[in-house]
Design a protein around this motif. Structure first.
Motif, mmCIF file in Angstrom:
data_model
loop_
_atom_site.group_PDB
_atom_site.id
_atom_site.type_symbol
_atom_site.label_atom_id
_atom_site.label_comp_id
_atom_site.label_asym_id
_atom_site.label_seq_id
_atom_site.Cartn_x
_atom_site.Cartn_y
_atom_site.Cartn_z
ATOM 1 N N GLN A 144 -64.156 53.950 41.855
ATOM 2 C CA GLN A 144 -64.852 54.963 41.081
ATOM 3 C C GLN A 144 -64.160 55.074 39.719
ATOM 4 O OE1 GLN A 144 -65.086 58.849 42.785
ATOM 5 N NE2 GLN A 144 -65.900 58.143 44.744
ATOM 6 N N VAL A 145 -64.962 55.086 38.664
ATOM 7 C CA VAL A 145 -64.424 55.270 37.321
ATOM 8 C C VAL A 145 -65.213 56.387 36.650
ATOM 9 C CG1 VAL A 145 -64.039 54.202 35.063
ATOM 10 C CG2 VAL A 145 -63.771 52.833 37.144
ATOM 11 N N LEU A 146 -64.528 57.396 36.146
ATOM 12 C CA LEU A 146 -65.202 58.461 35.422
ATOM 13 C C LEU A 146 -65.339 58.086 33.952
ATOM 14 C CD1 LEU A 146 -63.716 61.866 36.671
ATOM 15 C CD2 LEU A 146 -65.623 60.544 37.592
ATOM 16 N N PRO A 193 -75.630 71.768 34.849
ATOM 17 C CA PRO A 193 -75.509 73.230 34.964
ATOM 18 C C PRO A 193 -74.760 73.842 33.782
ATOM 19 C CG PRO A 193 -73.957 72.143 36.428
ATOM 20 C CD PRO A 193 -74.812 71.058 35.854
ATOM 21 N N GLU A 194 -75.022 75.105 33.529
ATOM 22 C CA GLU A 194 -74.243 75.828 32.523
ATOM 23 C C GLU A 194 -72.812 75.947 33.027
ATOM 24 O OE1 GLU A 194 -75.859 79.498 31.154
ATOM 25 O OE2 GLU A 194 -77.936 78.745 31.116
ATOM 26 N N SER A 195 -71.884 75.525 32.181
ATOM 27 C CA SER A 195 -70.480 75.508 32.609
ATOM 28 C C SER A 195 -69.593 75.233 31.406
ATOM 29 C CB SER A 195 -70.255 74.418 33.672
ATOM 30 O OG SER A 195 -68.873 74.218 33.918
ATOM 31 N N ILE A 196 -68.342 75.667 31.503
ATOM 32 C CA ILE A 196 -67.353 75.227 30.527
ATOM 33 C C ILE A 196 -67.110 73.733 30.736
ATOM 34 C CG2 ILE A 196 -66.210 77.477 30.404
ATOM 35 C CD1 ILE A 196 -64.004 76.250 32.243
ATOM 36 N N HIS A 197 -66.563 73.055 29.741
ATOM 37 C CA HIS A 197 -66.247 71.635 29.865
ATOM 38 C C HIS A 197 -64.979 71.454 30.695
ATOM 39 C CE1 HIS A 197 -68.692 70.567 25.989
ATOM 40 N NE2 HIS A 197 -69.417 71.135 26.934
ATOM 41 N N TYR A 198 -65.017 70.488 31.598
ATOM 42 C CA TYR A 198 -63.881 70.253 32.486
ATOM 43 C C TYR A 198 -62.797 69.403 31.836
ATOM 44 C CZ TYR A 198 -67.296 71.732 36.032
ATOM 45 O OH TYR A 198 -68.234 72.428 36.744
ATOM 46 N N PHE A 199 -63.161 68.613 30.839
ATOM 47 C CA PHE A 199 -62.209 67.720 30.178
ATOM 48 C C PHE A 199 -62.201 68.003 28.677
ATOM 49 C CE2 PHE A 199 -63.427 65.456 34.040
ATOM 50 C CZ PHE A 199 -62.221 64.934 34.490
ATOM 51 N N PRO A 200 -61.102 67.672 27.996
ATOM 52 C CA PRO A 200 -61.096 67.777 26.532
ATOM 53 C C PRO A 200 -62.251 66.968 25.942
ATOM 54 C CG PRO A 200 -58.877 67.337 27.357
ATOM 55 C CD PRO A 200 -59.809 67.190 28.527
ATOM 56 N N ASP A 201 -62.821 67.453 24.855
ATOM 57 C CA ASP A 201 -64.020 66.824 24.303
ATOM 58 C C ASP A 201 -63.777 65.401 23.805
ATOM 59 O OD1 ASP A 201 -65.311 69.125 24.904
ATOM 60 O OD2 ASP A 201 -65.729 69.749 22.841
ATOM 61 N N ASP A 202 -62.506 65.022 23.532
ATOM 62 C CA ASP A 202 -62.239 63.668 23.038
ATOM 63 C C ASP A 202 -61.796 62.710 24.146
ATOM 64 O OD1 ASP A 202 -59.788 64.822 23.531
ATOM 65 O OD2 ASP A 202 -58.876 64.226 21.622
ATOM 66 N N GLN A 203 -61.770 63.190 25.401
ATOM 67 C CA GLN A 203 -61.372 62.311 26.511
ATOM 68 C C GLN A 203 -62.588 61.534 27.005
ATOM 69 O OE1 GLN A 203 -58.980 64.210 29.531
ATOM 70 N NE2 GLN A 203 -59.201 62.525 30.990
ATOM 71 N N VAL A 204 -62.410 60.222 27.264
ATOM 72 C CA VAL A 204 -63.554 59.405 27.680
ATOM 73 C C VAL A 204 -63.438 58.878 29.110
ATOM 74 C CG1 VAL A 204 -64.242 58.701 25.360
ATOM 75 C CG2 VAL A 204 -62.565 57.333 26.616
ATOM 76 N N THR A 205 -62.263 58.973 29.718
ATOM 77 C CA THR A 205 -62.143 58.524 31.109
ATOM 78 C C THR A 205 -60.964 59.221 31.772
ATOM 79 O OG1 THR A 205 -61.982 56.595 32.587
ATOM 80 C CG2 THR A 205 -60.669 56.529 30.570
ATOM 81 N N ASP A 206 -60.983 59.214 33.112
ATOM 82 C CA ASP A 206 -59.864 59.763 33.857
ATOM 83 C C ASP A 206 -58.840 58.693 34.191
ATOM 84 O OD1 ASP A 206 -61.563 58.384 35.628
ATOM 85 O OD2 ASP A 206 -60.849 59.545 37.345
#
Length: 305
Positions: A48-50, A179-192
């Motif tokens: 799995q790759v995010l 869904p309406e939600s805060i962002h889980y990752f920083p806006d400049d992050q592209v993968t985990d």
């Protein structure tokens, strides 16, 4: 709300399908950079790759998955079971699914994927990929009608992941359903995934692309060293195979094949890491690793989430 008074949305989107339908190509197209490796060979993706795509107030977290495949014959090893489990586990706790099929081609493995998503409560978008290869687009309609009779898809979107056709339409369809939600990752992050993981995957991609029909699927890559010395990134990668014959294939005549693999991987690494890269490759025989649960775990095949 963000500063522009837009509704903040965020959610997980599983990209599923049988092997080699273009899941990783689609993810890379959406992100505008290579996160998942690709080749013409089935089962290129093993983990799995995010892929995290943030645009304005919307953050879509795409989960690229191994192709769900029939585990039989040579494809009934521990690594095959791992890949199927990784793909199936991605369907847990997602907000949306993108089900990719290859034009109007429907196989036993497409049916297997369909069975995994058939009773999901979340919206499923059907993406018909590689439609640029179709001679007659009229063939799509009866195929779509047949599938739509079996499940109420949220949307059906013909795309070409490699050309980018209709991908923005797919992205919009996804964004509308998060869904309406805060962002889980920083806006400049592209993968985990770490840079070490991406380095190993880039070497494996070049092996798969280089070897063609000779490809030993019993190949994996382990990064033994990953460190900066000044402005240069030094990477030592160990290529593991299961038999001496496979080692000879990868090394090639007078070592030319492994040198080419290294040259190609280094070019992509320098782009990905924005640094000069010194890459050293070795090949080692580790018998039976692809059918050994303990060996797989030690090699990082234990991240089902």
């Amino acid at each position: 709300m963000n500063g522009n008074d837009q509704v903040s949305r965020c959610g997980y989107v599983a990209i599923v399908g049988r092997p080699n339908v273009g899941k990783s190509t689609l993810l890379n197209r959406i992100l505008g950079q290579k996160i998942s490796i690709t080749s013409k060979k089935p089962q290129t993706t093993r983990h799995q790759v995010l892929g995290i795509h943030t645009e304005g107030a919307t953050q879509a977290i795409y989960v690229d998955t191994p192709g769900i495949h029939l585990a039989q014959g040579d494809r009934n090893k521990a690594i095959n079971r791992y890949m199927n489990d990784a793909a199936t586990s991605a369907l847990r706790d997602v907000d949306l699914v993108v089900f990719i099929v290859d034009r109007t081609k429907w196989t036993e493995e497409d049916e297997l994927v369909f069975q995994r998503i058939e009773h999901l409560k979340v919206p499923v978008i059907l993406a018909l990929n590689k439609v640029d290869w179709l001679d007659d687009k009229a063939e799509l309609l009866p195929f779509i009608q047949k599938l739509a009779a079996r499940r109420d898809f949220a949307e059906v979107i013909p795309i070409s992941a490699i050309q980018g056709d209709q991908v923005s339409v797919l992205e919009q369809a996804v964004a509308q359903r998060l869904p309406e939600s805060i962002h889980y990752f920083p806006d400049d992050q592209v993968t985990d995934r770490s840079q070490r993981f991406l380095a190993a995957e880039l070497v494996r991609e070049k092996i798969m692309r280089s070897l063609g029909n000779e490809l030993p699927y019993q190949t994996t890559v382990e990064i033994e060293q990953f460190k900066y010395q000044g402005k240069t990134l030094h990477i030592h990668a160990l290529i593991l195979v299961e038999r001496e014959g496979q080692k000879k294939i990868i090394i090639g005549e007078k070592g030319e094949r492994i040198r080419q693999i290294g040259r190609d991987a280094r070019v992509d690494m320098q782009d990905a890491f924005e640094s000069k890269v010194m890459l050293n490759l070795w090949v080692k025989v580790k018998r039976g690793w692809s059918d050994d649960d303990r060996a797989l775990k030690s090699l990082g095949f234990d991240d089902l989430g």
